[in-house]
Design a protein around this motif. Structure first.
Motif, PDB file in Angstrom:
ATOM      1  N   SER A  95      -5.060   0.479   5.255  1.00  0.00           N
ATOM      2  CA  SER A  95      -4.501   1.300   4.076  1.00  0.00           C
ATOM      3  C   SER A  95      -3.166   1.186   3.593  1.00  0.00           C
ATOM      4  O   SER A  95      -2.435   0.395   4.212  1.00  0.00           O
ATOM      5  CB  SER A  95      -4.632   2.837   4.465  1.00  0.00           C
ATOM      6  OG  SER A  95      -3.373   3.245   4.615  1.00  0.00           O
ATOM      7  N   VAL A  96      -3.233   1.226   2.091  1.00  0.00           N
ATOM      8  CA  VAL A  96      -1.985   0.872   1.450  1.00  0.00           C
ATOM      9  C   VAL A  96      -1.646   2.025   0.551  1.00  0.00           C
ATOM     10  O   VAL A  96      -2.576   3.060   0.317  1.00  0.00           O
ATOM     11  CB  VAL A  96      -1.952  -0.326   0.652  1.00  0.00           C
ATOM     12  CG1 VAL A  96      -2.233  -1.661   1.448  1.00  0.00           C
ATOM     13  CG2 VAL A  96      -3.077  -0.110  -0.555  1.00  0.00           C
ATOM     14  N   ARG A  97      -0.559   2.374   0.089  1.00  0.00           N
ATOM     15  CA  ARG A  97       0.010   3.259  -1.046  1.00  0.00           C
ATOM     16  C   ARG A  97       0.798   2.401  -2.127  1.00  0.00           C
ATOM     17  O   ARG A  97       1.498   1.416  -1.981  1.00  0.00           O
ATOM     18  CB  ARG A  97       1.205   4.172  -0.297  1.00  0.00           C
ATOM     19  CG  ARG A  97       1.348   5.300  -1.256  1.00  0.00           C
ATOM     20  CD  ARG A  97       2.554   6.268  -1.043  1.00  0.00           C
ATOM     21  NE  ARG A  97       2.818   5.963   0.668  1.00  0.00           N
ATOM     22  CZ  ARG A  97       3.827   6.131   1.088  1.00  0.00           C
ATOM     23  NH1 ARG A  97       4.693   7.092   0.608  1.00  0.00           N
ATOM     24  NH2 ARG A  97       4.211   6.236   2.617  1.00  0.00           N
ATOM     25  N   ILE A  98       0.248   2.780  -3.176  1.00  0.00           N
ATOM     26  CA  ILE A  98       0.897   2.199  -4.554  1.00  0.00           C
ATOM     27  C   ILE A  98       1.442   2.957  -5.444  1.00  0.00           C
ATOM     28  O   ILE A  98       0.907   4.143  -5.569  1.00  0.00           O
ATOM     29  CB  ILE A  98      -0.312   1.536  -5.258  1.00  0.00           C
ATOM     30  CG1 ILE A  98      -1.139   0.491  -4.277  1.00  0.00           C
ATOM     31  CG2 ILE A  98       0.050   0.793  -6.505  1.00  0.00           C
ATOM     32  CD1 ILE A  98      -2.383   0.142  -4.741  1.00  0.00           C
ATOM     33  N   ILE A  99       2.767   2.888  -5.690  1.00  0.00           N
ATOM     34  CA  ILE A  99       3.419   3.893  -6.878  1.00  0.00           C
ATOM     35  C   ILE A  99       3.671   2.915  -8.027  1.00  0.00           C
ATOM     36  O   ILE A  99       4.690   2.189  -8.206  1.00  0.00           O
ATOM     37  CB  ILE A  99       4.543   4.584  -6.394  1.00  0.00           C
ATOM     38  CG1 ILE A  99       4.406   5.290  -4.903  1.00  0.00           C
ATOM     39  CG2 ILE A  99       5.215   5.491  -7.056  1.00  0.00           C
ATOM     40  CD1 ILE A  99       5.223   6.027  -4.026  1.00  0.00           C
ATOM     41  N   ALA A 100       2.874   2.743  -8.716  1.00  0.00           N
ATOM     42  CA  ALA A 100       3.016   2.019 -10.108  1.00  0.00           C
ATOM     43  C   ALA A 100       3.986   2.567 -11.185  1.00  0.00           C
ATOM     44  O   ALA A 100       4.700   2.155 -11.869  1.00  0.00           O
ATOM     45  CB  ALA A 100       1.600   1.619 -10.603  1.00  0.00           C
TER      46      ALA A 100
END
Length: 159
Positions: A95-100
């Protein structure tokens, strides 16, 4: 393919802001083994199978570990976005978290499990933030294809 979708607006207690959360899970059955699927998922340098990504800055051979931060470039916006690896349980969950952009946080989770029918691959996407409905509208056609494209790429490696 099994779909699960939820949408909720929740008022925050101390503020007058509303928080939006979108979540969807895609599940496919693959004839590829769990090991082959897992190798495709954690090979962060090769995203050729991913319908939304074009490249990453991860060197070949780097093993994904919790805490790893890397960049990826999407087909929609040719600007590098940061990705934080949250959880890695070998041959089970990645699992990954992305804050674009401000106003949106994306969490992606891949789960693999072996059964008598083949290998199950679950791909879950959760968007949080006030901009999530707009972002979901933009990326949903791509997100629908991720699990099936990954399963297809893993099956081609096998045979």
């Amino acid at each position: 393919m099994i779909l699960s979708f939820s949408f909720s607006w929740k008022p925050q207690k101390k503020k007058q802001n509303w928080r939006c959360s979108l979540a969807k899970t895609y599940r496919v059955v693959s004839s590829a083994s769990v090991d082959v699927l897992w190798q495709k998922i954690v090979n962060l340098a090769d995203v050729s199978w991913h319908p939304l990504l074009t490249s990453t800055n991860v060197p070949k051979g780097l093993v994904a570990k919790p805490g790893l931060i890397y960049q990826e470039v999407t087909r929609l916006i040719p600007i590098p976005i940061r990705v934080f690896v949250e959880k890695v349980r070998p041959r089970e969950v990645f699992s990954v978290r992305i804050i674009a952009v401000l106003g949106v946080e994306k969490r992606v989770s891949y789960q693999v499990e072996s059964t008598l029918c083949g290998s199950y691959l679950s791909y879950s996407v959760t968007l949080k933030g006030w901009l999530s409905p707009l972002v979901w509208w933009l990326i949903s056609p791509y997100e629908e294809k991720v699990a099936s494209k990954l399963a297809t790429a893993a099956e081609q490696v096998r045979g």
